[in-house]
Motif scaffolding. Structure first.
Motif, mmCIF file in Angstrom:
data_model
loop_
_atom_site.group_PDB
_atom_site.id
_atom_site.type_symbol
_atom_site.label_atom_id
_atom_site.label_comp_id
_atom_site.label_asym_id
_atom_site.label_seq_id
_atom_site.Cartn_x
_atom_site.Cartn_y
_atom_site.Cartn_z
ATOM 1 N N PHE A 1 18.144 -38.412 -99.464
ATOM 2 C CA PHE A 1 17.279 -37.623 -99.296
ATOM 3 C C PHE A 1 17.522 -36.389 -99.892
ATOM 4 C CE2 PHE A 1 16.203 -40.497 -95.691
ATOM 5 C CZ PHE A 1 15.424 -41.275 -96.124
ATOM 6 N N GLU A 2 18.868 -35.686 -99.617
ATOM 7 C CA GLU A 2 19.083 -34.379 -100.002
ATOM 8 C C GLU A 2 18.887 -34.169 -101.313
ATOM 9 O OE1 GLU A 2 19.366 -31.816 -97.955
ATOM 10 O OE2 GLU A 2 18.890 -33.231 -96.414
ATOM 11 N N ARG B 1 13.047 -31.858 -92.327
ATOM 12 C CA ARG B 1 13.839 -32.465 -91.126
ATOM 13 C C ARG B 1 13.172 -33.520 -90.546
ATOM 14 N NH1 ARG B 1 15.684 -28.038 -87.301
ATOM 15 N NH2 ARG B 1 16.141 -29.962 -86.158
ATOM 16 N N CYS B 2 11.921 -33.297 -90.247
ATOM 17 C CA CYS B 2 11.012 -34.023 -89.655
ATOM 18 C C CYS B 2 10.729 -35.575 -90.254
ATOM 19 C CB CYS B 2 9.618 -33.703 -89.305
ATOM 20 S SG CYS B 2 8.431 -34.505 -88.760
ATOM 21 N N VAL B 3 10.707 -35.443 -91.554
ATOM 22 C CA VAL B 3 10.314 -36.665 -92.491
ATOM 23 C C VAL B 3 11.909 -37.193 -92.717
ATOM 24 C CG1 VAL B 3 9.810 -37.368 -94.642
ATOM 25 C CG2 VAL B 3 8.340 -35.734 -93.441
ATOM 26 N N THR C 1 8.154 -43.988 -101.767
ATOM 27 C CA THR C 1 7.692 -44.027 -100.222
ATOM 28 C C THR C 1 8.112 -42.884 -99.495
ATOM 29 O OG1 THR C 1 8.192 -46.372 -100.590
ATOM 30 C CG2 THR C 1 8.450 -45.336 -97.857
ATOM 31 N N PHE C 2 9.233 -41.967 -99.952
ATOM 32 C CA PHE C 2 9.480 -40.944 -99.095
ATOM 33 C C PHE C 2 8.543 -39.860 -99.486
ATOM 34 C CE2 PHE C 2 11.265 -36.578 -99.069
ATOM 35 C CZ PHE C 2 12.194 -36.722 -98.056
ATOM 36 N N SER D 1 -0.018 -33.791 -85.866
ATOM 37 C CA SER D 1 0.315 -34.586 -84.551
ATOM 38 C C SER D 1 1.772 -35.219 -84.507
ATOM 39 C CB SER D 1 -0.782 -35.574 -84.176
ATOM 40 O OG SER D 1 -0.842 -36.726 -85.121
ATOM 41 N N VAL D 2 2.121 -35.671 -85.522
ATOM 42 C CA VAL D 2 3.523 -36.269 -85.789
ATOM 43 C C VAL D 2 4.425 -35.191 -85.878
ATOM 44 C CG1 VAL D 2 4.991 -37.577 -87.261
ATOM 45 C CG2 VAL D 2 2.381 -38.299 -86.793
#
Length: 96
Positions: free
Chosen positions: A7-8, A40-42, A57-58, A68-69
């Motif tokens: 991810f990073e 950070r949330c994802v 997908t990311f 809301s999520v």
């Protein structure tokens, strides 16, 4: 065994998407939303998945993130962070 998530490595590539998502949240009235919090949330949500998450997908997950999520994640994250709620008051009393 699954592959390690990257991810990073993708963060720089996702910058336009992050900016777009922050602007979207600001237009909806969530002015305190930041790129780092959305990132950070994802990433925290996707780290829970057992399988390797490909780039597409990311990207899809980031583009489809709902307010809301995000707000639920912020609420849970605020409860998890160890904060000393009275530290500010104690510092103010010591300055007097």
């Amino acid at each position: 065994m699954g592959e390690k998530q990257q991810f990073e490595v993708w963060k720089e590539d996702m910058e336009p998407v992050l900016v777009s998502k922050v602007e979207e949240f600001h237009m909806l009235g969530y002015d305190k939303a930041t790129k780092d919090e959305i990132w950070r949330c994802v990433t925290e949500r996707l780290h829970k998945k057992k399988a390797y998450v490909p780039f597409y997908t990311f990207t899809d997950e980031l583009l489809n993130l709902k307010v809301s999520v995000y707000m639920t994640w912020l609420t849970v994250a605020s409860y998890k962070e160890p904060e000393d709620w009275f530290a500010d008051f104690e510092q103010a009393d010591q300055k007097k």
